[in-house]
Every structure is written in structure tokens, then in C-alpha cells.
Design a protein around this motif. Structure first.
Motif, mmCIF file in Angstrom:
data_model
loop_
_atom_site.group_PDB
_atom_site.id
_atom_site.type_symbol
_atom_site.label_atom_id
_atom_site.label_comp_id
_atom_site.label_asym_id
_atom_site.label_seq_id
_atom_site.Cartn_x
_atom_site.Cartn_y
_atom_site.Cartn_z
ATOM 1 N N GLU A 7 0.718 -1.154 -0.161
ATOM 2 C CA GLU A 7 -0.078 0.145 -0.027
ATOM 3 C C GLU A 7 0.974 1.260 0.081
ATOM 4 N N ARG A 8 1.860 1.243 0.759
ATOM 5 C CA ARG A 8 2.643 2.392 0.777
ATOM 6 C C ARG A 8 3.529 2.593 -0.671
ATOM 7 N N VAL A 9 3.923 1.627 -1.457
ATOM 8 C CA VAL A 9 4.274 1.923 -2.519
ATOM 9 C C VAL A 9 3.274 2.347 -3.724
ATOM 10 N N PHE A 10 2.088 1.853 -3.458
ATOM 11 C CA PHE A 10 0.918 2.214 -4.227
ATOM 12 C C PHE A 10 0.779 3.435 -4.043
ATOM 13 N N ILE A 11 0.900 4.011 -3.016
ATOM 14 C CA ILE A 11 0.413 5.577 -2.865
ATOM 15 C C ILE A 11 1.611 6.463 -3.035
ATOM 16 N N GLU A 12 2.857 5.962 -3.154
ATOM 17 C CA GLU A 12 4.011 6.679 -3.398
ATOM 18 C C GLU A 12 3.927 6.777 -5.058
ATOM 19 N N GLN A 13 3.619 5.739 -5.832
ATOM 20 C CA GLN A 13 3.464 5.556 -7.182
ATOM 21 C C GLN A 13 2.415 6.578 -7.520
ATOM 22 N N LEU A 14 1.412 6.433 -7.013
ATOM 23 C CA LEU A 14 0.117 7.369 -7.191
ATOM 24 C C LEU A 14 0.608 8.776 -7.309
ATOM 25 N N ASN A 15 1.059 9.009 -6.181
ATOM 26 C CA ASN A 15 1.607 10.477 -5.783
ATOM 27 C C ASN A 15 2.640 10.925 -7.199
ATOM 28 N N GLU A 16 3.447 10.071 -7.556
ATOM 29 C CA GLU A 16 4.486 10.140 -8.843
ATOM 30 C C GLU A 16 3.552 10.688 -9.872
ATOM 31 N N LEU A 17 2.655 9.676 -10.198
ATOM 32 C CA LEU A 17 1.680 9.836 -11.299
ATOM 33 C C LEU A 17 0.968 11.013 -11.489
ATOM 34 N N LYS A 18 0.429 11.513 -10.163
ATOM 35 C CA LYS A 18 -0.165 12.757 -10.225
ATOM 36 C C LYS A 18 0.485 13.951 -10.609
ATOM 37 N N GLN A 19 1.771 13.783 -10.356
ATOM 38 C CA GLN A 19 2.666 14.921 -10.381
ATOM 39 C C GLN A 19 3.368 14.787 -11.568
ATOM 40 N N ALA A 20 3.370 13.734 -12.528
ATOM 41 C CA ALA A 20 4.075 13.441 -13.772
ATOM 42 C C ALA A 20 3.424 14.564 -14.739
ATOM 43 N N PRO A 21 4.400 14.964 -15.708
ATOM 44 C CA PRO A 21 3.857 15.926 -16.687
ATOM 45 C C PRO A 21 3.388 15.155 -17.914
ATOM 46 N N ILE A 22 2.221 14.222 -17.720
ATOM 47 C CA ILE A 22 2.087 13.240 -18.686
ATOM 48 C C ILE A 22 1.699 13.806 -19.869
ATOM 49 N N GLU A 23 0.880 14.980 -19.962
ATOM 50 C CA GLU A 23 0.175 15.507 -21.038
ATOM 51 C C GLU A 23 1.368 16.195 -21.862
ATOM 52 N N GLU A 24 2.475 16.585 -21.258
ATOM 53 C CA GLU A 24 3.672 16.978 -22.264
ATOM 54 C C GLU A 24 4.239 16.019 -23.097
ATOM 55 N N ILE A 25 4.332 14.501 -22.437
ATOM 56 C CA ILE A 25 5.093 13.495 -23.040
ATOM 57 C C ILE A 25 4.440 12.993 -24.172
ATOM 58 N N LYS A 26 4.694 13.276 -25.352
ATOM 59 C CA LYS A 26 3.698 12.830 -26.506
ATOM 60 C C LYS A 26 4.067 11.596 -26.918
ATOM 61 N N SER A 27 5.241 10.855 -26.787
ATOM 62 C CA SER A 27 5.428 9.723 -27.384
ATOM 63 C C SER A 27 5.273 8.416 -26.126
ATOM 64 N N ILE A 28 4.765 7.407 -26.949
ATOM 65 C CA ILE A 28 4.230 6.375 -25.864
ATOM 66 C C ILE A 28 5.614 5.876 -25.329
ATOM 67 N N GLY A 29 6.713 5.798 -26.141
ATOM 68 C CA GLY A 29 7.782 4.926 -25.617
ATOM 69 C C GLY A 29 8.547 6.035 -24.529
ATOM 70 N N GLU A 30 8.234 7.400 -24.873
ATOM 71 C CA GLU A 30 9.114 8.233 -23.812
ATOM 72 C C GLU A 30 7.993 8.113 -22.364
ATOM 73 N N LEU A 31 6.896 7.558 -22.661
ATOM 74 C CA LEU A 31 5.862 7.612 -21.086
ATOM 75 C C LEU A 31 6.435 6.584 -20.768
ATOM 76 N N HIS A 32 6.934 5.579 -21.367
ATOM 77 C CA HIS A 32 7.465 4.224 -20.756
ATOM 78 C C HIS A 32 8.665 4.495 -19.954
ATOM 79 N N ARG A 33 9.739 5.472 -20.605
ATOM 80 C CA ARG A 33 10.824 5.811 -19.878
ATOM 81 C C ARG A 33 10.438 6.496 -18.625
#
Ligand code: ATP
Length: 414
Positions: free
Chosen positions: A295-321
């Protein structure tokens, strides 16, 4: 005391023949030994409701353990004592097991694990129970077999379909009863009686006297009910969420939670996270309920996701990075967030990521004359990114690419 006309018949229809005879025998022995014996609580409630209940405990007015010894001495079988709880399990010669319980004087959650049992009488036992429908007893003593004790009008509340506490301070004595009230209400399709609901609301600050563990436990029990979503809404009407999260939950909390409820394999913790998610201090709020490393990992990862500039990363491959280390569970959960806008983009990545299978393996690299080592992972990771981007779409292309990379590396080395 009230008489419910067909209670004996009802019992005979509900339990197995062997159990019925066992109860009769216990009743006879109780008379002989000079104690009173009862079926109590949930079992009696379910008997009246014609619902199955496997929890066949016999409550003794007197010393339960001593009586259990008498049962075994004159009928055979064996006894296992649980001294602190004044309880004994009798295994009969026919290998049936039945718990012999001493009348209790306490049911408070926080004392439940302590050796608090003092023997008392059935009235004292019933008066400490949670709701009227759970506070009935049926005598199995031979001299009054089938007689119903209903001192709090439990039958009436069963008929009226009401969950009602016995005393005004009941929820303050034990705030877990707030969750129990909701659990029984949704299970049976009952309503929480008006004054009871009001008293639950005014006991909200006492929720903080419960340990997080205890809270989680009660919520987990609620989550096991068929109408769990309904129960979570009912908790809202009692102000439970407003209290625990220190803020009224916005509509998006519920939108999120409803989506999570539909996911197979979700846990109570996921629901709590969805509810808290729109709050600015969601992480602080949910932190309190973390109980496992996962659960701790889940929350930490969720927090990272919420802060990631996902809209700015256009390629799927870069999202994977960016997101390769994020677990499927976390991504799947995040994708349900109704307040986020980039769903097609991320959704696409998630789908492709789950399906991908690399054109090359470590063994292939060895066959191509690569020296095994940690750089294998780097090659395969870059390959994965290129595959996700559609830049490489066959084993030949992959082989060509990796050989070129090898050349480059060797050239750099020279
Ligand atoms: P379930 O089917 O969920 O087990 P149940 O009524 O049997 O329902 P239990 O938690 O096993 O529930 O409790 C058995 C009985 O003990 C209840 O019917 C109630 O009379 C009493 N009881 C349990 N917990 C409390 C509590 N916190 N406060 C007061 N009485 C309680």
C-alpha cells in the motif's frame, strides 16, 4: 420476556438434526447442573429472519468453562479452554464442535482483546450488546426450551426493519457500532432508526478513539457485504467521511469510488484512496490507513503519477521511460480518476505496455555474440521503447538495430 410461537420449530428446521439434539442435551445438562443456557445475538436474529448462521454459541449464565467440563465428563469428547474469554470449545464424541461461552459484561472494541470477562447474568449480557435485533436470547435450558428473551423489543424492530441502539451512549462507549449499524442496515435492507442515526452523528469525534487498524477492520467487514457501495454512502450520511477526511467529500470522490468499486480485485484501501483523492491533502489523509508495504508503494507511485507531466510527453515510448516502474495496479487505478484529462494517451500506453512482448531476449543477445552483463537490461529497455513507438516491428529489425548499437559501443570503446 416474550413468546415467539414457533421458535422451537424454527430451530428444528434451521439446524441439523444432530445439532438440534445436541442443544437439547446441553439444555438437559444445564438444568441438572443448575445453570441457564441460551442461544444469543446474531444467531437468534438470523433464526427469526430465517437466514443461515453457522455461529452456534451457547451462552451460559454461570461458569461456562466449568459447565463445559461437566458436559465432557458426562458425555465424553474433549474440551479446549480459552481462559481469558471464559470460553470453552466442546468437541463431542461425534466430533461436533460447539463453543460454550460465559455471559459477558463487556463488548467494547478496545477492550475486546483484554481479559475482561466477569461472569454475569443474561440480562447484563444482553444490555451490553449493540442493537435491539442483536440483543435477544433464546433459552435452551430444558425447563424453558425455546423461550425468547426480548427485553429491548428486538422483534418489533425486526418487523419495522430498524437498527436501533439500546442506550444513548452506546456509540460513545464503542464507536465501532457506527460501522456495525451500517453493516447490518445494508445487509438486511433496514434503516437506521432516527434517534440512533442522530446519536451516531453526534458521536463522530469518538471515531478518533479507534485505532486505524480497528477502523480498517470494520471497513473491511462492510466491504464484504453485497451492498458495500450503498454502505459507503450510508456512512456519508452519518458524516463518517467528513470526519475522517476532515472535509466534505466532493462529487468526484464518489465518481472515482464508484469506478473503483466496479474493478475486480479492488480493496478497501483502494476505495479510501479514491474517496480522498480529490482533496489537496489526500496523501496526508490516506497515510494514516496504510497497513502494508504494498500500500505504501501504491501511494508513492500514485503520487508520482499525479505529478508527472503526462500531457507533455507525447510519445508512448517516452512515457514508458517515465512510467516503466509504475505497477499495473497503480496505473489502472489512476486511469479511473475522473478529474484527469489525458486518458486516451495514457490508456493507449497502458494497453500497449501490457501486450508488448520483446522481439529479443537475453539469450538472443548472447547468440549475437554480446557479452552478458548489466548492459543487457539497457539494450532490452531501449528496444521496448522502440517497439512501443512502433519504430521496430519485427525480430529482423530488432536484430539489425541491436547489432548497430553494438558496433557503436565498440567504436566508442576503441
Ligand atoms: P455476523 O453475521 O456479521 O457475524 P453477528 O451479529 O453474529 O453478525 P458478531 O460480530 O459475530 O455479529 O457479534 C455477535 C454478537 O455479539 C452480536 O449479535 C452482538 O449481540 C454482539 N456484539 C458484537 N460486537 C459488539 C459490539 N461492538 N458491541 C455490542 N455488542 C456486540
Amino acid at each position: 420476556e416474550a413468546n415467539f410461537p414457533n421458535l422451537v420449530q424454527r430451530l428444528e428446521d434451521t439446524v441439523s438434526k444432530e445439532h438440534f439434539h445436541l442443544l437439547k442435551l446441553i439444555g438437559r445438562e444445564a438444568d441438572r447442573f443448575g445453570v441457564n443456557a441460551y442461544l444469543v445475538g446474531g444467531f437468534v436474529r438470523d433464526l427469526l429472519l430465517k437466514r443461515p448462521n453457522e455461529d452456534l454459541d451457547v451462552v451460559i449464565e454461570g461458569d461456562g468453562i466449568e459447565f463445559a467440563n461437566v458436559l465432557a465428563a458426562s458425555n465424553g469428547g474433549s474440551i479446549k479452554k480459552h481462559d481469558t474469554f471464559g470460553t470453552a470449545t466442546w468437541t463431542t464424541p461425534d466430533d461436533m464442535k460447539i463453543d460454550i461461552v460465559t455471559c459477558r459484561t463487556e463488548y467494547y472494541a478496545e477492550t475486546a482483546s483484554l481479559p475482561i470477562v466477569r461472569s454475569s447474568n443474561i440480562h447484563e449480557d444482553l444490555t451490553r450488546r449493540d442493537f435491539t435485533i442483536n440483543a435477544m436470547a433464546m433459552s435452551i435450558s430444558e425447563h424453558s426450551f425455546g423461550k425468547l428473551l426480548d427485553e429491548y423489543q428486538g422483534i418489533e424492530d425486526l418487523k419495522a426493519k430498524k437498527i436501533r441502539i439500546l442506550h444513548p451512549i452506546s456509540f460513545i462507549e464503542d464507536p465501532t457500532r457506527i460501522f456495525r449499524a451500517v453493516r447490518f442496515a445494508v445487509r438486511f435492507g433496514y434503516s437506521i432508526e432516527g434517534e440512533t442515526a442522530r446519536l451516531a452523528q453526534s458521536a463522530m469525534s469518538h471515531l478518533f478513539s479507534l485505532s486505524q487498524q480497528r477502523l480498517r477492520q470494520e471497513l473491511t467487514l462492510i466491504h464484504k457485504e453485497a451492498k458495500d457501495l450503498e454502505a459507503f454512502y450510508l456512512l456519508d450520511t452519518l458524516n463518517v467521511w467528513k470526519t475522517l477526511f476532515q472535509k466534505e467529500l466532493p462529487a468526484s470522490s464518489w465518481q472515482y469510488a464508484e469506478r473503483v468499486f466496479k474493478q475486480s480485485g479492488h480493496t478497501v484501501f483502494h476505495i479510501l484512496t479514491a474517496l480522498a483523492s480529490p482533496l489537496s491533502n489526500w496523501r496526508e489523509m490516506i497515510q494514516l490507513y496504510i497497513m502494508t508495504a504494498k500500500e505504501r508503494v501504491f501511494i508513492e507511485q500514485l503520487n508520482e503519477l499525479k505529478q508527472a507531466p503526462i500531457e507533455e510527453i507525447k510519445s508512448i515510448g517516452e512515457l514508458h521511460r517515465y512510467l516503466y516502474a509504475v505497477h499495473d495496479e497503480t496505473l489502472r487505478f489512476y486511469l479511473l480518476d475522473p478529474t484527469q484529462r489525458f486518458h486516451t494517451h495514457l490508456d493507449d500506453y497502458f494497453k500497449k505496455r501490457q501486450k508488448i512482448s520483446l522481439y529479443l531476449t537475453g539469450d538472443d543477445l548472447i547468440k549475437l555474440d554480446f557479452k552478458p552483463g548489466p548492459h543487457f537490461r539497457d539494450y532490452l529497455f531501449e528496444l521496448e521503447i522502440k517497439q512501443l513507438n512502433g519504430e521496430i516491428s519485427s525480430k529482423e529489425e530488432a536484430t539489425k538495430w541491436v547489432l548497430k548499437e553494438k558496433q557503436k559501443a565498440e567504436a566508442n570503446h576503441l
